[in-house]
Design an enzyme around this catalytic site. Structure first.
Site, PDB file in Angstrom:
ATOM      1  N   GLY A 107       0.834  -1.203   0.000  1.00 50.86           N
ATOM      2  CA  GLY A 107       0.000   0.000   0.000  1.00 50.86           C
ATOM      3  C   GLY A 107       0.868   1.252   0.000  1.00 50.86           C
TER       4      GLY A 107
ATOM      5  N   ALA B 128      15.414  11.012  -0.918  1.00 47.94           N
ATOM      6  CA  ALA B 128      16.562  10.948   0.000  1.00 47.94           C
ATOM      7  C   ALA B 128      17.526   9.847  -0.407  1.00 47.94           C
ATOM      8  CB  ALA B 128      16.069  10.724   1.424  1.00 47.94           C
TER       9      ALA B 128
ATOM     10  N   VAL C 265      18.021   8.769  -3.480  1.00 44.13           N
ATOM     11  CA  VAL C 265      18.716   9.212  -4.688  1.00 44.13           C
ATOM     12  C   VAL C 265      19.747  10.297  -4.364  1.00 44.13           C
ATOM     13  CG1 VAL C 265      18.428  10.350  -6.935  1.00 44.13           C
ATOM     14  CG2 VAL C 265      16.798   8.593  -6.196  1.00 44.13           C
TER      15      VAL C 265
ATOM     16  N   ARG D 117       1.295  -5.264  -5.489  1.00 45.16           N
ATOM     17  CA  ARG D 117       1.478  -6.436  -4.613  1.00 45.16           C
ATOM     18  C   ARG D 117       1.741  -7.613  -5.546  1.00 45.16           C
ATOM     19  NH1 ARG D 117      -0.629  -4.443   0.294  1.00 45.16           N
ATOM     20  NH2 ARG D 117      -2.222  -2.832   0.053  1.00 45.16           N
ATOM     21  N   SER D 118       2.784  -8.391  -5.280  1.00 43.94           N
ATOM     22  CA  SER D 118       3.191  -9.465  -6.193  1.00 43.94           C
ATOM     23  C   SER D 118       3.073 -10.838  -5.530  1.00 43.94           C
ATOM     24  CB  SER D 118       4.657  -9.269  -6.634  1.00 43.94           C
ATOM     25  OG  SER D 118       5.163 -10.466  -7.205  1.00 43.94           O
TER      26      SER D 118
ATOM     27  N   ASP E  84       4.921  -4.465   6.305  1.00 43.15           N
ATOM     28  CA  ASP E  84       5.503  -5.718   6.805  1.00 43.15           C
ATOM     29  C   ASP E  84       5.698  -6.759   5.707  1.00 43.15           C
ATOM     30  OD1 ASP E  84       2.788  -6.113   6.512  1.00 43.15           O
ATOM     31  OD2 ASP E  84       2.556  -7.285   8.351  1.00 43.15           O
ATOM     32  N   GLY E  85       4.719  -6.893   4.808  1.00 39.70           N
ATOM     33  CA  GLY E  85       4.871  -7.877   3.728  1.00 39.70           C
ATOM     34  C   GLY E  85       6.059  -7.562   2.835  1.00 39.70           C
TER      35      GLY E  85
ATOM     36  N   THR F 278       4.166   2.734   5.495  1.00 41.19           N
ATOM     37  CA  THR F 278       2.762   2.312   5.518  1.00 41.19           C
ATOM     38  C   THR F 278       1.995   3.263   6.432  1.00 41.19           C
ATOM     39  OG1 THR F 278       1.178   0.625   6.270  1.00 41.19           O
ATOM     40  CG2 THR F 278       3.335   0.630   7.344  1.00 41.19           C
ATOM     41  N   ILE F 279       0.764   3.582   6.059  1.00 37.99           N
ATOM     42  CA  ILE F 279      -0.007   4.514   6.906  1.00 37.99           C
ATOM     43  C   ILE F 279      -0.439   3.845   8.207  1.00 37.99           C
ATOM     44  CG2 ILE F 279      -0.874   5.823   4.903  1.00 37.99           C
ATOM     45  CD1 ILE F 279      -3.620   4.428   5.403  1.00 37.99           C
ATOM     46  N   ASP F 280      -0.367   2.498   8.265  1.00 36.08           N
ATOM     47  CA  ASP F 280      -0.916   1.771   9.421  1.00 36.08           C
ATOM     48  C   ASP F 280      -0.119   1.934  10.705  1.00 36.08           C
ATOM     49  OD1 ASP F 280      -1.841  -1.091   7.345  1.00 36.08           O
ATOM     50  OD2 ASP F 280      -2.693   0.907   7.567  1.00 36.08           O
TER      51      ASP F 280
ATOM     52  N   ASP G 297       2.004  -0.059  11.937  1.00 35.85           N
ATOM     53  CA  ASP G 297       1.801  -1.365  12.604  1.00 35.85           C
ATOM     54  C   ASP G 297       3.081  -2.199  12.630  1.00 35.85           C
ATOM     55  OD1 ASP G 297       0.251  -3.167   9.792  1.00 35.85           O
ATOM     56  OD2 ASP G 297       1.972  -1.803   9.913  1.00 35.85           O
TER      57      ASP G 297
ATOM     58  N   MET H 217      -8.822   3.564   8.113  1.00 35.38           N
ATOM     59  CA  MET H 217      -8.006   2.427   7.724  1.00 35.38           C
ATOM     60  C   MET H 217      -7.106   1.981   8.880  1.00 35.38           C
ATOM     61  SD  MET H 217      -6.805   2.988   3.794  1.00 35.38           S
ATOM     62  CE  MET H 217      -7.786   2.269   2.473  1.00 35.38           C
TER      63      MET H 217
ATOM     64  N   ARG I   1      -5.905  -1.583   8.662  1.00 30.93           N
ATOM     65  CA  ARG I   1      -5.851  -3.057   8.552  1.00 30.93           C
ATOM     66  C   ARG I   1      -6.123  -3.664   9.939  1.00 30.93           C
ATOM     67  NH1 ARG I   1      -0.944  -6.320   5.876  1.00 30.93           N
ATOM     68  NH2 ARG I   1       0.078  -5.146   7.513  1.00 30.93           N
TER      69      ARG I   1
ATOM     70  N   ARG J  64     -25.404   8.431  11.286  1.00 31.32           N
ATOM     71  CA  ARG J  64     -24.900   8.422   9.918  1.00 31.32           C
ATOM     72  C   ARG J  64     -23.527   7.774   9.919  1.00 31.32           C
ATOM     73  NH1 ARG J  64     -29.410   9.630   9.539  1.00 31.32           N
ATOM     74  NH2 ARG J  64     -30.448  11.094   8.109  1.00 31.32           N
TER      75      ARG J  64
HETATM   76  O1  F6P Z   1      -1.786  -1.256   4.621  1.00 31.92           O
HETATM   77  C1  F6P Z   1      -2.263   0.000   4.220  1.00 31.92           C
HETATM   78  C2  F6P Z   1      -3.724  -0.102   3.869  1.00 31.92           C
HETATM   79  O2  F6P Z   1      -4.194   1.146   3.479  1.00 31.92           O
HETATM   80  C3  F6P Z   1      -4.597  -0.622   4.993  1.00 31.92           C
HETATM   81  O3  F6P Z   1      -4.854   0.353   5.982  1.00 31.92           O
HETATM   82  C4  F6P Z   1      -5.806  -1.053   4.214  1.00 31.92           C
HETATM   83  O4  F6P Z   1      -6.618  -1.976   4.921  1.00 31.92           O
HETATM   84  C5  F6P Z   1      -5.148  -1.707   3.005  1.00 31.92           C
HETATM   85  O5  F6P Z   1      -3.922  -1.014   2.798  1.00 31.92           O
HETATM   86  C6  F6P Z   1      -5.953  -1.635   1.734  1.00 31.92           C
HETATM   87  O6  F6P Z   1      -5.258  -2.434   0.787  1.00 31.92           O
HETATM   88  P1  F6P Z   1      -5.451  -2.189  -0.804  1.00 31.92           P
HETATM   89  O7  F6P Z   1      -4.750  -0.906  -1.131  1.00 31.92           O
HETATM   90  O8  F6P Z   1      -4.768  -3.384  -1.420  1.00 31.92           O
HETATM   91  O9  F6P Z   1      -6.922  -2.122  -1.055  1.00 31.92           O
END
Ligand code: F6P
Length: 320
Positions: free
Chosen positions: A11, A22, A24, A72-73, A103-104, A126-128, A130, A170, A172, A244
């Site tokens: 992601g 940075a 480069v 993603r591969s 992490d992946g 990653t924005i997570d 985590d 978001m 994950r 809502r």
């Molecule tokens: O890992 C970053 C993230 O934005 C998660 O917060 C979210 O659940 C996931 O990627 C969404 O994955 P994709 O971009 O493959 O839909």
């Protein structure tokens, strides 16, 4: 080491371009060449890489997304796929690889190192937020600011209509974005995967607020805590309040990176290049306090993602 490559994987996250820049610019400072690999590990397997120069990364520090694109591969999860990737690097006389991702992606960098001895250095993007070994990942600060700005807007219209909104963010399997955006956004309730959702408690908080004159409210729901429609149904059934919902989704993944993310990305990009210059690999860089750190990828990935329980309690304290 005379030539390295850099790729972005998984992601995307605001600040990835600052990290590429940075890598480069610091490589150029140390008289090393840099190849940019397109579309993460898919491009690496396919040998889709090209020289980057100081000029290529001009005017990119402020841009969200990744100029190298990402993907993603599944093939890279196989030994054969990684073998092709290692051959692509060798065919281009690339001796080291910087991987910017979650992490992946970092796991893949470790596999390349352990399977083929490729000197890899991972940068946590990653924005997570985590990854337990580092206090922050690139993109987290910007994503939380995006969510807080959205919550500010929602607060206006919810108070106009005397409604409660459930805002899904978001993350994950992590509640980090929800916790920080919820606290900074002044949410009444924050629901995270790290704590089982107790809808009776949620209802009592919202009704207690209504009893003291709060005619609107904000519930921040981490996507990994529970399905949005379940939260809507359960809260409606227990409170009868006008509800809502808004799913922030992918707006959290874009936008111009914050100062925090630009500085973090720049510091980590430089450190990654310095490790490769010293012919080191199989490592990740990160931040602990204000210190840039590095450690073996396998050790970093073994660290459990952290959750700030104290901050979670403090957010509850301030919401009443
Ligand atoms: O890992 C970053 C993230 O934005 C998660 O917060 C979210 O659940 C996931 O990627 C969404 O994955 P994709 O971009 O493959 O839909």
């Amino acid at each position: 080491m005379k030539r390295i490559a850099v790729l972005t994987s998984g992601g995307d996250a605001p600040g990835m371009n600052a990290a590429i820049r940075a890598v480069v610019r610091s490589s150029s400072y140390y008289n090393m060449e840099v190849y940019g690999v397109e579309r993460g590990y898919i491009g690496l397997i396919g040998g889709d890489m090209h020289m980057l120069s100081r000029r290529t990364v001009s005017d990119t520090i402020q841009r969200g997304g990744t100029i190298l694109r990402t993907a993603r591969s599944d093939e890279f999860n196989t030994y054969e796929g990684r073998k092709k990737a290692a051959e692509s690097l060798a065919n281009n006389n690339v001796e080291g690889l910087v991987v910017i991702g979650g992490d992946g992606s970092l796991r893949g960098a470790n596999d390349l190192y352990s399977d083929f001895g490729i000197k890899t250095v991972g940068i946590p993007g990653t924005i997570d937020n985590d990854l337990g070994y580092t206090d922050r990942t690139i993109g987290f600060d910007t994503a939380v600011n995006t969510a807080v700005n959205a919550i500010n807007n929602l607060r206006d219209t919810m108070s106009s209509h005397e409604r409660v909104v459930i805002v899904q963010v978001m993350g994950r399997h992590s509640g980090q974005i929800a916790l920080h955006a919820g606290l900074a956004g002044g949410a009444e309730v924050i629901l995270v995967p790290e704590h089982p959702v107790d809808f009776d408690e949620v209802a009592s908080v919202l009704l207690r607020g209504a009893a003291v004159g709060k005619t609107s409210g904000i519930v921040v729901l981490a996507e990994g805590a529970c399905p949005l429609d379940e939260a809507m149904k359960e809260i409606k059934a227990r409170t009868g309040l006008s509800l809502r919902s808004t799913v922030l989704g992918y707006i959290q993944r874009g936008g111009s990176p914050s100062m925090e993310d630009r500085v973090l990305a720049s510091r980590l990009g430089i450190r990654a290049v310095e490790l490769l210059k010293e012919n080191k690999g199989g490592l990740v860089v990160g931040i602990q306090g204000n210190d840039v750190i590095d450690l073996p990828i396998k050790d970093a990935l073994a660290v459990k993602p952290r959750f700030d329980e104290k901050l979670f309690e403090q957010a509850k304290m301030l919401s009443l």
